[in-house]
Scaffold this active site. Structure first.
Site, PDB file in Angstrom:
ATOM      1  N   ASP A   1     -22.916  62.257  25.158  1.00  0.00           N
ATOM      2  CA  ASP A   1     -24.316  62.871  24.991  1.00  0.00           C
ATOM      3  C   ASP A   1     -25.070  62.535  25.966  1.00  0.00           C
ATOM      4  O   ASP A   1     -24.999  61.502  26.731  1.00  0.00           O
ATOM      5  CB  ASP A   1     -24.738  62.114  23.584  1.00  0.00           C
ATOM      6  CG  ASP A   1     -25.914  62.906  23.084  1.00  0.00           C
ATOM      7  OD1 ASP A   1     -25.944  64.142  22.753  1.00  0.00           O
ATOM      8  OD2 ASP A   1     -27.003  62.350  23.185  1.00  0.00           O
TER       9      ASP A   1
ATOM     10  N   GLU B   1      -7.286  52.784  31.807  1.00  0.00           N
ATOM     11  CA  GLU B   1      -6.425  51.458  31.387  1.00  0.00           C
ATOM     12  C   GLU B   1      -5.719  52.012  30.134  1.00  0.00           C
ATOM     13  O   GLU B   1      -4.949  51.275  29.744  1.00  0.00           O
ATOM     14  CB  GLU B   1      -7.345  50.608  30.813  1.00  0.00           C
ATOM     15  CG  GLU B   1      -8.227  49.888  31.992  1.00  0.00           C
ATOM     16  CD  GLU B   1      -9.176  48.494  31.442  1.00  0.00           C
ATOM     17  OE1 GLU B   1      -8.540  48.086  30.544  1.00  0.00           O
ATOM     18  OE2 GLU B   1     -10.159  48.329  31.974  1.00  0.00           O
TER      19      GLU B   1
END
Length: 550
Positions: A212, A272
């Site tokens: 957002d 990751e």
């Protein structure tokens, strides 16, 4: 089985799944209520997963469901790592993720990082004084000598972007509601805490995030005034025209260069994980495409972003689309866009652009053919118009503030219509939090499923067509031009070349086919076929898609 043999049988993970993906946006308050309280919930989404999968989309994006006082309906977060009881529990969310994955759907959730609720424990501690460990976690500033706010910044929801706090005898920044204080991203501890919350959801099986207000994270350290914006440069893509927010060039209150380094940290965290991805919302009326390009250019940045060019009220003509892509080529050629025509913040595009049923179908086909990823907003596939919500039923503080010149966002947030047997459209057994539009009931999922000519089936065909043609998903886009009302371009990928032409008007148009041996396809989408003299005759709101023969 040896470790090597086991490794050989592992499924191949497509880290690039997001590129060209079709993402279905769910506004959870309004999707499906499972417990009769009139508010949609996570169990309701899980109950409707087979329908979502039937559309052929790749992923879902769920608007915020975190713990919240709901002043801005979940975009004011008071706990980043829990589910608001209104929507269910963490166990309900785990079940939703498991169900989505069983259907082959990725799950993206809405992260609201730029601000929190004023009821978040971080803010409770920060506002308690100037010497506590979190005193610098929000943007605090002393008043001017005359007691007024430190600068001229304005809130998107109306009025100054500063709120006085008598306990600290300082102002705090809020780019949105007073109840949504802005976090201080210049503090590394704030960044670390937000990244830890992001990791929490990744460890829970989330495949990605919608970020957002991605360009609002940092404010100018010196808190300099924003310059005025000349009237001829104002537009209402971010805030309604009646909002004085449009009178400023928001040079210092957002879009800060420090944002780049944080976005790199965010991307490094996602990297990751096997195939996590994100899409950022760039809220800027002047520099949206430029920021989209900056934020998505290269493997260290976010995967994709969307700006507001196709969410504006201005009609989406062939010329306008050509202008947008020309500008994107200039400022963000190496970036990756994500296009949307509707979402939870704007008037539904069927109403916003006053589209006929034929025009709605063309736009569904068009977005499926453009370079970039796609966000489809719940109900868009049903051709839902904007609902008319009377003032007494309004929930959105934005609409209540600017009524009647701006009616807020409730008209696009009314409940999903599943079947027409009751006035609630199968959304709830209770009283819905917003009234179900009677105009929507005849367009319910059940009614359209039973009608072979319904627009719902057109959306399914358009999405399936896109998936069948890798050139449309991940290919290059070449020679996009507008000739009168006809938009045309070529898509190329891995030996496949497609020519696409769209007549964005109510009048027939003639167009020359490009040189070469072409075979028309997409008849299931109402595609036209060239005449023997290679002239392409496009009827009103008609498309032609052709594949180049070897």
């Amino acid at each position: 089985m040896t470790k090597m043999e086991h490794h050989l049988h592992l499924p191949v993970i497509d880290k690039d799944w997001w590129r060209g993906a079709v993402i279905y946006q769910i506004y959870p308050r309004s999707f499906q209520d499972s417990n009769g309280d009139g508010i949609g919930d996570l169990i309701g989404i899980t109950q409707r997963m087979s329908y979502i999968a039937s559309l052929g989309v790749d992923a879902i994006w769920i608007s915020p469901f975190f713990t919240s006082p709901m002043k801005d309906f979940g975009y004011d977060v008071s706990d980043y790592c829990d589910v608001d009881p209104m929507f269910g529990t963490l166990a309900d969310f785990d079940l939703l993720v498991e169900s989505a994955h069983q259907y082959g759907l990725k799950v993206m959730i809405d992260l609201v990082l730029s601000h929190t609720s004023d009821q978040h424990p971080w803010f409770t501690e920060s506002k308690s004084g100037k010497s506590n460990p979190k005193s610098d976690w929000y943007v605090w500033a002393d008043p001017k000598p005359d007691g007024t706010p430190p600068n001229n910044w304005l809130s998107i929801f109306g009025g100054p972007a500063w709120q006085w706090h008598p306990g600290r005898e300082q102002y705090y920044l809020h780019n949105f509601l007073v109840e949504q204080p802005d976090l201080n991203f210049h503090n590394r501890e704030v960044q670390d805490a937000l990244l830890a919350a992001t990791r929490f959801w990744l460890d829970r099986g989330v495949d990605g995030f919608r970020l957002d207000t991605i360009n609002f994270y940092f404010a100018d350290k010196q808190l300099r005034d924003n310059p005025p914006l000349p009237p001829e440069k104002r537009n209402a893509t971010i805030a309604p025209s009646v909002n004085p927010y449009n009178h400023q060039l928001h040079l210092h209150s957002k879009n800060q260069p420090e944002n780049i380094e944080f976005l790199k940290r965010f991307r490094a965290l996602l990297d990751e994980y096997p195939a996590a991805a994100c899409v950022g919302e760039v809220g800027d009326a002047q520099r949206g495409l430029e920021l989209l390009g900056q934020y998505t250019s290269g493997p260290e940045m976010v995967h994709m972003c969307y700006a507001f060019e196709f969410l504006s009220k201005s009609p989406l003509t062939s010329t306008r689309i050509a202008e947008v892509f020309a500008e994107l080529d200039r400022v963000g050629k190496d970036g990756w866009p994500c296009w949307a025509f509707s979402n939870h913040d704007v008037i539904r595009h069927a109403s916003r652009w006053e589209l006929s049923p034929q025009a709605q179908r063309l736009f569904a086909t068009l977005i499926a053919c453009l370079r970039g990823s796609i966000c489809l907003y719940q109900g868009e596939e049903l051709g839902l118009p904007e609902a008319d919500v009377p003032f007494e039923a309004l929930q959105d503080p934005y609409g209540i503030t600017f009524w009647p010149e701006f009616k807020g966002r409730d008209g696009c947030r009314t409940p999903m219509v599943w079947e027409a047997s009751n006035q609630n459209g199968g959304f709830s057994d209770g009283t819905p939090w917003l009234p179900v539009s009677h105009e929507h009931l005849g367009r319910s999922v059940a009614a359209q499923d039973a009608d072979p000519g319904a627009i719902l089936h057109h959306y399914r065909r358009a999405i399936a067509f896109r998936k069948d043609h890798p050139a449309l998903v991940k290919g290059a886009q070449i020679g996009l031009e507008a000739q009168a009302d006809v938009l045309h371009f070529t898509r190329e990928h891995d030996g496949e070349t497609l020519f696409c032409a769209f007549n964005l008007s109510d009048t027939p148009s003639q167009h020359d086919m490009p040189a070469g041996d072409w075979r028309t396809i997409a008849q299931e989408l109402g595609g036209a076929t060239p005449s023997a003299d290679f002239k392409l005759h496009l009827g009103p709101w008609q498309v032609c898609i052709a594949v180049k023969q070897d």
